[in-house]
Motif scaffolding. Structure first.
Motif, mmCIF file in Angstrom:
data_model
loop_
_atom_site.group_PDB
_atom_site.id
_atom_site.type_symbol
_atom_site.label_atom_id
_atom_site.label_comp_id
_atom_site.label_asym_id
_atom_site.label_seq_id
_atom_site.Cartn_x
_atom_site.Cartn_y
_atom_site.Cartn_z
ATOM 1 N N GLU A 144 34.653 41.772 44.390
ATOM 2 C CA GLU A 144 35.044 41.160 43.112
ATOM 3 C C GLU A 144 34.460 39.750 43.010
ATOM 4 O O GLU A 144 34.393 39.006 43.997
ATOM 5 N N TYR A 146 40.395 41.727 37.884
ATOM 6 C CA TYR A 146 40.197 40.283 37.992
ATOM 7 C C TYR A 146 39.911 39.680 36.622
ATOM 8 O O TYR A 146 38.997 40.112 35.913
ATOM 9 N N ASP A 190 45.196 44.690 39.736
ATOM 10 C CA ASP A 190 43.938 44.994 40.422
ATOM 11 C C ASP A 190 42.715 44.809 39.528
ATOM 12 O O ASP A 190 41.637 45.336 39.836
ATOM 13 N N SER A 232 41.690 35.612 39.006
ATOM 14 C CA SER A 232 42.796 36.148 39.800
ATOM 15 C C SER A 232 43.040 37.597 39.396
ATOM 16 O O SER A 232 42.662 38.029 38.304
ATOM 17 N N SER A 233 43.711 38.324 40.288
ATOM 18 C CA SER A 233 43.926 39.755 40.075
ATOM 19 C C SER A 233 45.197 40.000 39.263
ATOM 20 O O SER A 233 46.260 39.461 39.560
#
Length: 228
Positions: free
Chosen positions: A153, A187, A185, A181-182
């Motif tokens: 990612e 990003y 799941d 940020s995730s």
């Protein structure tokens, strides 16, 4: 689909006072005595809500805004019509032109990459890659991107626009910083910063700083086409 909230603060710094009329901004010409240090001559803040629906529908709604009287409202569209960019996207807009993003579908044909270092972020191994356009005459990004080990990612970028993307050579540097940020799941951008420094004919020096935080993401909500 997704939606989010955002808070943005922007600063204009110039060698002298600026004034606005209609859709334009003009700056006074500073003397050699006062041009050494730029001073804050304009401020803006806004709170917004953003919406996206696959494949390419966007909507940004400004909920509240404050800005100094010498700012025209159109300053909010300095980045090609969208105040906050997402460097995950294929094409990134700057000053009404589209530039391939660092992980766009065409990126491997457009940019040159190499692994500069392996670092740790949040106790996780991360690849730091340096990138630049294969052809220096093509407008694009140059600098560092950070990729998670194993899952790959994109989690952070520290980039500048190259000279070919610098319209008219007015800007000394255009720097972009973004972190992700995730959420479920996926990003998403949570921090976006834009820094512009320029000089007009060696007479008027200026800087523009934009800082945005993005939060309260909702992933795959039901969004009506009427929103857009």
């Amino acid at each position: 689909t997704y939606e989010f909230e955002a808070y943005t603060k922007g600063l204009i710094r110039t060698t002298d006072e600026i004034s606005a009329r209609g859709r334009t901004v003009s700056a006074g010409v500073g003397t050699s005595e006062d041009s050494a240090d730029l001073k804050i001559t304009g401020l803006l803040e806004n709170q917004s809500r953003g919406y996206f629906k696959k494949p390419d529908q966007f909507k940004d709604v400004i909920i509240a805004r404050k800005q100094s009287a010498n700012f025209p409202p159109t300053i909010n569209t300095v980045t090609g019509g969208r105040l906050v960019q997402n460097l995950y996207e294929d094409d990134i807009s700057f000053f009404s032109g589209n530039i391939p993003g660092p992980i766009s579908d065409d990126a491997l044909d457009y940019y040159y990459y190499f692994i500069d270092a392996v670092v740790y972020k949040n106790d996780r191994k991360v690849f730091k890659l340096y990138m630049k356009p294969e052809n220096s005459d093509d407008p694009g990004f140059m600098g560092n991107i950070f990729i998670n080990d194993s899952t790959y990612e994109l989690i952070q970028i520290e980039l500048e626009l190259n000279r070919a993307a610098n319209i008219g050579g007015v800007f000394d540097t255009i720097s972009i910083f973004q972190q992700f940020s995730s959420y479920d799941d996926i990003y998403m951008p949570v921090d976006y910063r834009l820094f512009i420094k320029g000089n007009v004919l060696g007479l008027v020096r200026f800087g523009f700083e934009l800082n945005t935080i993005l939060y309260d993401y909702k992933i795959n909500p039901e969004l009506s086409d009427e929103i857009f």
